[in-house]
Scaffold this active site. Structure first.
Site, PDB file in Angstrom:
ATOM      1  CE1 TYR A 167      -3.900   2.717   0.109  1.00  0.00           C
ATOM      2  CE2 TYR A 167      -2.826   3.116   2.194  1.00  0.00           C
ATOM      3  CZ  TYR A 167      -3.387   4.119   1.121  1.00  0.00           C
ATOM      4  OH  TYR A 167      -4.516   5.239   1.332  1.00  0.00           O
ATOM      5  CB  THR A 202     -13.608   4.537   5.235  1.00  0.00           C
ATOM      6  OG1 THR A 202     -12.229   3.912   5.471  1.00  0.00           O
ATOM      7  CG2 THR A 202     -14.006   6.003   5.104  1.00  0.00           C
TER       8      THR A 202
HETATM    9  P1  NAP Z   1     -13.041   2.867   0.860  1.00  0.00           P
HETATM   10  O1  NAP Z   1     -14.359   2.806   1.623  1.00  0.00           O
HETATM   11  O2  NAP Z   1     -12.729   1.371   1.073  1.00  0.00           O
HETATM   12  O3  NAP Z   1     -13.777   3.396  -0.235  1.00  0.00           O
HETATM   13  C1  NAP Z   1     -12.738   2.395  -1.472  1.00  0.00           C
HETATM   14  C2  NAP Z   1     -13.402   3.175  -3.148  1.00  0.00           C
HETATM   15  O4  NAP Z   1     -12.805   2.433  -3.847  1.00  0.00           O
HETATM   16  C3  NAP Z   1     -14.877   2.443  -2.168  1.00  0.00           C
HETATM   17  O5  NAP Z   1     -16.255   3.162  -3.557  1.00  0.00           O
HETATM   18  C4  NAP Z   1     -14.675   0.667  -3.632  1.00  0.00           C
HETATM   19  O6  NAP Z   1     -15.929   0.315  -4.419  1.00  0.00           O
HETATM   20  C5  NAP Z   1     -13.802   1.967  -4.470  1.00  0.00           C
HETATM   21  N1  NAP Z   1     -12.925   0.648  -5.556  1.00  0.00           N
HETATM   22  C6  NAP Z   1     -11.565   0.417  -5.204  1.00  0.00           C
HETATM   23  N2  NAP Z   1     -11.402  -0.458  -6.185  1.00  0.00           N
HETATM   24  C7  NAP Z   1     -12.046  -0.513  -6.929  1.00  0.00           C
HETATM   25  C8  NAP Z   1     -11.826  -0.585  -8.518  1.00  0.00           C
HETATM   26  N3  NAP Z   1     -10.793  -1.760  -9.277  1.00  0.00           N
HETATM   27  N4  NAP Z   1     -13.074   0.209  -9.446  1.00  0.00           N
HETATM   28  C9  NAP Z   1     -13.575   1.089  -8.782  1.00  0.00           C
HETATM   29  N5  NAP Z   1     -13.415   1.178  -7.361  1.00  0.00           N
HETATM   30  C10 NAP Z   1     -13.055   0.167  -6.800  1.00  0.00           C
HETATM   31  O7  NAP Z   1     -11.795   3.793   1.722  1.00  0.00           O
HETATM   32  P2  NAP Z   1     -11.969   4.729   1.907  1.00  0.00           P
HETATM   33  O8  NAP Z   1     -11.105   4.827   2.860  1.00  0.00           O
HETATM   34  O9  NAP Z   1     -13.172   5.920   1.133  1.00  0.00           O
HETATM   35  O10 NAP Z   1     -10.742   5.379   0.570  1.00  0.00           O
HETATM   36  C11 NAP Z   1     -11.285   6.213  -0.435  1.00  0.00           C
HETATM   37  C12 NAP Z   1      -9.373   6.463  -0.424  1.00  0.00           C
HETATM   38  O11 NAP Z   1      -8.951   6.927   0.188  1.00  0.00           O
HETATM   39  C13 NAP Z   1      -8.081   5.652  -1.275  1.00  0.00           C
HETATM   40  O12 NAP Z   1      -7.420   5.695  -1.887  1.00  0.00           O
HETATM   41  C14 NAP Z   1      -7.766   5.291   0.377  1.00  0.00           C
HETATM   42  O13 NAP Z   1      -6.437   4.664  -0.572  1.00  0.00           O
HETATM   43  C15 NAP Z   1      -7.376   6.924   0.824  1.00  0.00           C
HETATM   44  N6  NAP Z   1      -6.773   7.030   1.877  1.00  0.00           N
HETATM   45  C16 NAP Z   1      -7.712   6.385   2.708  1.00  0.00           C
HETATM   46  C17 NAP Z   1      -7.610   6.811   4.139  1.00  0.00           C
HETATM   47  C18 NAP Z   1      -8.319   6.343   5.186  1.00  0.00           C
HETATM   48  O14 NAP Z   1      -7.479   6.767   6.462  1.00  0.00           O
HETATM   49  N7  NAP Z   1      -9.724   5.578   5.307  1.00  0.00           N
HETATM   50  C19 NAP Z   1      -6.014   7.695   4.575  1.00  0.00           C
HETATM   51  C20 NAP Z   1      -5.563   8.068   3.513  1.00  0.00           C
HETATM   52  C21 NAP Z   1      -6.084   7.540   2.227  1.00  0.00           C
HETATM   53  P3  NAP Z   1     -16.440  -0.673  -3.717  1.00  0.00           P
HETATM   54  O15 NAP Z   1     -17.371  -0.596  -2.968  1.00  0.00           O
HETATM   55  O16 NAP Z   1     -16.611  -1.595  -4.986  1.00  0.00           O
HETATM   56  O17 NAP Z   1     -15.590  -1.465  -3.051  1.00  0.00           O
END
Ligand code: NAP
Length: 244
Positions: A167, A202
């Site tokens: 990651y 999340t």
């Molecule tokens: P999340 O709730 O797991 O959401 C991730 C989203 O990405 C979901 O809508 C998922 O769809 C979608 N996704 C994954 N693979 C995909 C694909 N192949 N094609 C289209 N959509 C896809 O996670 P989140 O925390 O909101 O994360 C969003 C972003 O923030 C990510 O890039 C993550 O790396 C970044 N981030 C998060 C955190 C944190 O603390 N949460 C911190 C730093 C960065 P499905 O529902 O279909 O799986």
């Protein structure tokens, strides 16, 4: 009356992406809800419409060339251009207990999937949307990255960042890609930046994290709505610039 601005958020069916879509919608953007699963996508679109957002579903799996091309075709037909692209979709890849990915035991299939989603997915989507972005008067691209991809923070002796061998490098890769795009876009008016949402509760992390998805979305929304002449090729979080 000013023209409605058009946005696409990838992975917008839940989490931070959903709140970015909601926030842009609240600012009057027409928002494409990019999501790969039909039911999750349509549920998100309905929730957004219920609070007054001009949302529509965009079938989109960022790892699938045909899906991405189809998404660009759909936006071309519906809107004819794109003003804002938020590359938010991302995955962590399988983690060991303690949210660790040991590089010495890394499953290459996990690495491949993480890179295909978090890195190649961004290139796939950005390049497919570029002809539409180029038709915008003020195009903006936001890459949702993470401060765990910061080499400065990873190598800080006091770092609290766990070892995440798939990651974290995927987000470092995304950061340097953001710089490459910014250099290529110089003089075009397209602003592209990376953003860290902070540690947000999340699905991604089993809902562990002090920040809400709405708080996590704020910096991305700010970068998506930068004025002309704003920063490009940088990496931001709420408090300012993240060191590379
Ligand atoms: P999340 O709730 O797991 O959401 C991730 C989203 O990405 C979901 O809508 C998922 O769809 C979608 N996704 C994954 N693979 C995909 C694909 N192949 N094609 C289209 N959509 C896809 O996670 P989140 O925390 O909101 O994360 C969003 C972003 O923030 C990510 O890039 C993550 O790396 C970044 N981030 C998060 C955190 C944190 O603390 N949460 C911190 C730093 C960065 P499905 O529902 O279909 O799986």
């Amino acid at each position: 009356m000013s023209e409605t601005r058009i946005a696409l958020v990838t992975g917008a069916n839940k989490g931070i992406g959903f709140e970015i879509a909601a926030g842009l919608g609240g600012l009057g953007y027409r928002v494409g809800v990019g999501a790969r699963d039909e039911t999750r996508r349509e549920t998100a679109v309905e929730k957004l419409r219920a609070v007054g957002v001009d949302a529509y579903g965009v079938p989109l799996d960022v790892t699938d060339d045909r899906s991405v091309t189809g998404a660009a075709d759909l936006i071309e037909r519906r809107a004819g251009r794109l003003d804002v692209l938020v590359n938010n979709a991302g995955i962590s890849g399988e983690m060991d207990p303690g949210w660790v990915q040991d590089p010495t035991a890394l499953d290459l299939e996990v690495l491949r999937t993480v890179v295909d989603t978090n890195v190649m997915g961004v290139v796939r989507v950005t390049n497919a949307m570029l002809p539409l972005l180029r038709r915008s008067a003020s195009p903006r691209v936001v890459n949702v990255s993470s401060s765990v991809g910061s080499l400065a923070r990873q190598t800080d002796p006091d770092t609290a960042i766990p070892i995440m061998a798939a990651y974290a490098p995927s987000k470092s890769f995304l950061n340097t890609l953001t710089v490459q795009y910014a250099r290529q876009f110089a003089g075009t008016g397209i602003l592209i930046n990376a953003v860290c949402p902070g540690l947000v509760a999340t699905d991604f992390n089993g809902f562990r994290g002090p920040r809400t998805p709405e708080q996590g979305a704020a910096a991305a929304i700010r970068l998506a709505t930068l004025p002309d002449g704003g920063p490009t090729g940088s990496f931001f979080e709420d408090d300012g610039v993240v060191p590379w």
